[in-house]
Design a protein around this motif. Structure first.
Motif, short mmCIF file in Angstrom:
data_model
loop_
_atom_site.label_atom_id
_atom_site.label_comp_id
_atom_site.label_asym_id
_atom_site.label_seq_id
_atom_site.Cartn_x
_atom_site.Cartn_y
_atom_site.Cartn_z
N ARG A 110 37.76 53.39 37.69
CA ARG A 110 38.60 53.07 38.86
C ARG A 110 38.08 53.75 40.13
O ARG A 110 38.06 53.16 41.19
CB ARG A 110 40.05 53.48 38.58
N ARG A 303 51.69 46.56 28.77
CA ARG A 303 51.39 47.91 28.32
C ARG A 303 51.54 47.92 26.80
O ARG A 303 52.17 47.02 26.23
CB ARG A 303 52.37 48.93 28.93
N CYS A 348 47.34 48.21 42.19
CA CYS A 348 46.31 47.27 42.68
C CYS A 348 45.39 47.94 43.71
O CYS A 348 45.86 48.58 44.65
CB CYS A 348 47.01 46.08 43.32
C1 HEM Z 1 48.46 38.66 46.01
C2 HEM Z 1 47.39 39.17 45.40
C3 HEM Z 1 47.42 40.24 44.38
C4 HEM Z 1 48.44 40.68 43.59
C5 HEM Z 1 49.88 40.16 43.55
C6 HEM Z 1 47.93 41.75 42.77
C7 HEM Z 1 48.69 42.47 41.86
C8 HEM Z 1 48.17 43.43 41.00
C9 HEM Z 1 48.93 44.06 39.96
C10 HEM Z 1 50.38 43.79 39.62
C11 HEM Z 1 48.09 44.92 39.33
C12 HEM Z 1 48.37 45.68 38.06
C13 HEM Z 1 48.92 47.06 38.25
C14 HEM Z 1 49.20 47.73 36.91
O1 HEM Z 1 48.71 47.32 35.85
O2 HEM Z 1 49.91 48.72 36.94
C15 HEM Z 1 46.80 44.82 39.97
C16 HEM Z 1 45.69 45.56 39.59
C17 HEM Z 1 44.47 45.42 40.17
N1 HEM Z 1 44.15 44.65 41.26
FE1 HEM Z 1 45.40 43.41 42.26
N2 HEM Z 1 46.61 41.96 43.07
C18 HEM Z 1 46.25 41.06 44.04
C19 HEM Z 1 45.01 40.95 44.63
C20 HEM Z 1 43.92 41.72 44.34
C21 HEM Z 1 42.63 41.63 44.98
C22 HEM Z 1 42.27 40.68 46.12
C23 HEM Z 1 41.81 42.53 44.38
C24 HEM Z 1 40.37 42.86 44.65
C25 HEM Z 1 39.84 43.12 45.80
C26 HEM Z 1 42.58 43.21 43.37
C27 HEM Z 1 42.09 44.19 42.53
C28 HEM Z 1 42.81 44.81 41.53
C29 HEM Z 1 42.24 45.73 40.58
C30 HEM Z 1 40.78 46.17 40.51
C31 HEM Z 1 43.27 46.12 39.72
C32 HEM Z 1 43.19 47.05 38.52
C33 HEM Z 1 43.62 48.47 38.87
C34 HEM Z 1 43.68 49.40 37.66
O3 HEM Z 1 43.96 48.94 36.55
O4 HEM Z 1 43.44 50.59 37.85
N3 HEM Z 1 43.86 42.69 43.38
N4 HEM Z 1 46.88 43.93 41.00
#
Ligand code: HEM
Length: 407
Positions: A110, A303, A348
């Protein structure tokens, strides 16, 4: 009609227990927020047709985001478990990307991915409004276009491919990103899982070819991944494993940047068009965040219980899945917390980028919107997500009048 469906779905059996919920039912996806504040409002957990429990209470979710007894790593019974890496590409991909990792590997991956994303972000975000203007000015006028599948998707793909530094055919990209999202749903169908593995292997091949070409680019995610690669040293990766780490995380970013972003663009514009034309407000960042809050595109995240536990009296054995309902927590929460992008250590990483893309695209489209037609609106039956389909939009030509009516 929806009320009847809910009653059927939530009807009580002889033991007075609630029937399992089917999170892939389009009616459920469409109206989950109202369901969460009505029929499900008294429940803290609810069993799902696909197995596992859905956690609904905002306080329980908040606690689960920080507690150690919920893990992100697939259980040893899952096809995605690390010991299946020699059998399935899907298990190899899961072992490389943050959503399926626990500390200490999660912390390392991360940190590296965040650095690589944030290194370019400020500069990249400043260019998004102009890119949106050019994109919308090239769209056909005075004919119905699919709001999500054509208009929003085109901009989301163009932007995120630019950010990562790749060029892919739209059909290929969608096949790869769809396979990535399959990893977040329970795996029950062997043929579908085989197709998922196949598509993930193809994505690695396609991305690896572009990774090699990207080495001299200064401003792409691929180049910054390389720039910060020393942060991965503790994982003792071979050169080949390092390249796959880059490719799998690039695919994660592409998938997040396309699927949830295009869905959110659709939801924001629908919310905007709901108001009568003379009462329509400007689309601002807080308008975008409110729309995402009430129609959360990523409705549920998974989870795994790390030890035997009871949730509101329901037994959750170690290794069983517990799904956190972000949509329910948003609908029920009485404080200002937004669960749409998660909380805590897996929150995120792309929220800022996503908001910039959605905001710029919606502001530009709103300027030219003549008509939005929701008469065929439906939701893709994807586990844990709210992705609208089959809504059309008509844009006015430069001289044309803006009727902006929602039918
Ligand atoms: C409306 C758009 C988006 C929504 C609603 C969203 C929502 C989320 C959610 C709910 C999680 C999971 C959190 C968890 O498991 O606790 C997440 C993780 C993540 N998101 Fe997004 N996301 C969006 C767009 C993006 C974009 C554009 C990127 C990349 C540039 C991104 C990259 C990531 C990454 C890398 C994770 C994993 C983080 C981790 O597990 O440490 N997301 N996102």
């Amino acid at each position: 009609m929806f009320g009847q469906w809910v009653r059927r779905k939530l009807g009580k059996n002889a033991e007075n227990s609630i029937l399992p919920l089917d999170l892939t039912a389009p009616e459920m996806i469409e109206d989950f927020a109202s369901l969460a504040t009505t029929e499900l409002a008294q429940m803290s957990v609810c069993p799902l047709t696909n197995g596992g429990q859905l956690m609904l209470d905002p306080q329980d979710l908040k606690a689960a985001f920080s507690q150690k007894n919920y893990s992100n790593q697939p259980s040893r019974f899952s096809a995605l478990a690390p010991h299946n890496s020699s059998k399935y590409v899907a298990a190899q991909v899961a072992a490389n990307i943050p959503p399926f990792l626990d500390a200490p590997r999660h912390t390392v991956v991360r940190k590296w991915l965040s650095k690589a994303i944030f290194a370019n972000l400020t500069d990249f975000r400043s260019k998004i409004p102009q890119a949106a203007q050019l994109y919308v000015s090239d769209l056909p006028r005075d004919e119905p276009l699919l709001l999500v599948e054509t208009v929003a998707r085109g901009f989301a793909i163009q932007t995120i491919c630019d950010f990562v530094g790749v060029e892919l055919e739209q059909a290929d990209l969608k096949r790869y990103t769809a396979a990535m999202f399959k990893l977040f749903a329970p795996i029950h169908d062997a043929e579908e899982f085989a197709r998922t593995n196949h598509a993930l292997a193809a994505s690695r091949e396609a991305l690896r070819a572009q990774l090699v070409q990207a080495s001299d680019q200064k401003t792409s995610l691929f180049s910054t991944m390389n720039q910060f690669a020393d942060l991965l040293e503790g994982l003792s990766l071979t050169e080949d494993e390092k390249q796959l780490m880059f490719c799998d995380n690039a695919l994660l970013v592409l998938a997040d940047g396309v699927e949830n972003v295009e869905a959110a663009i659709g939801e924001v514009l629908l919310k905007w068009a709901e108001a009568p034309e003379n009462e329509r407000t400007e689309i601002t960042e807080s308008f975008v965040r409110d729309a995402i809050h009430s129609a959360t595109p990523g409705q549920t995240i998974a989870r795994i219980a790390t030890n035997d536990m009871h949730l509101a009296g329901v037994k959750c054995p170690a290794g069983s899945p517990v799904f956190l309902s972000l949509a329910s927590a948003n609908a029920r929460s009485t404080d200002a917390i937004d669960f749409s992008f998660g909380l805590g250590r897996h929150r995120c990483i792309g929220e800022g980028l996503a908001i910039s893309v959605i905001l710029a695209c919606c502001q530009e489209i709103a300027k030219h919107t003549k008509r939005i037609d929701t008469s065929n609106l439906r939701f893709e039956p994807v586990f844990g997500h709210r992705w609208m389909r089959d809504t059309t939009i008509e844009l006015a030509n430069a001289q044309g009048s803006k009727e902006s009516v929602k039918q």
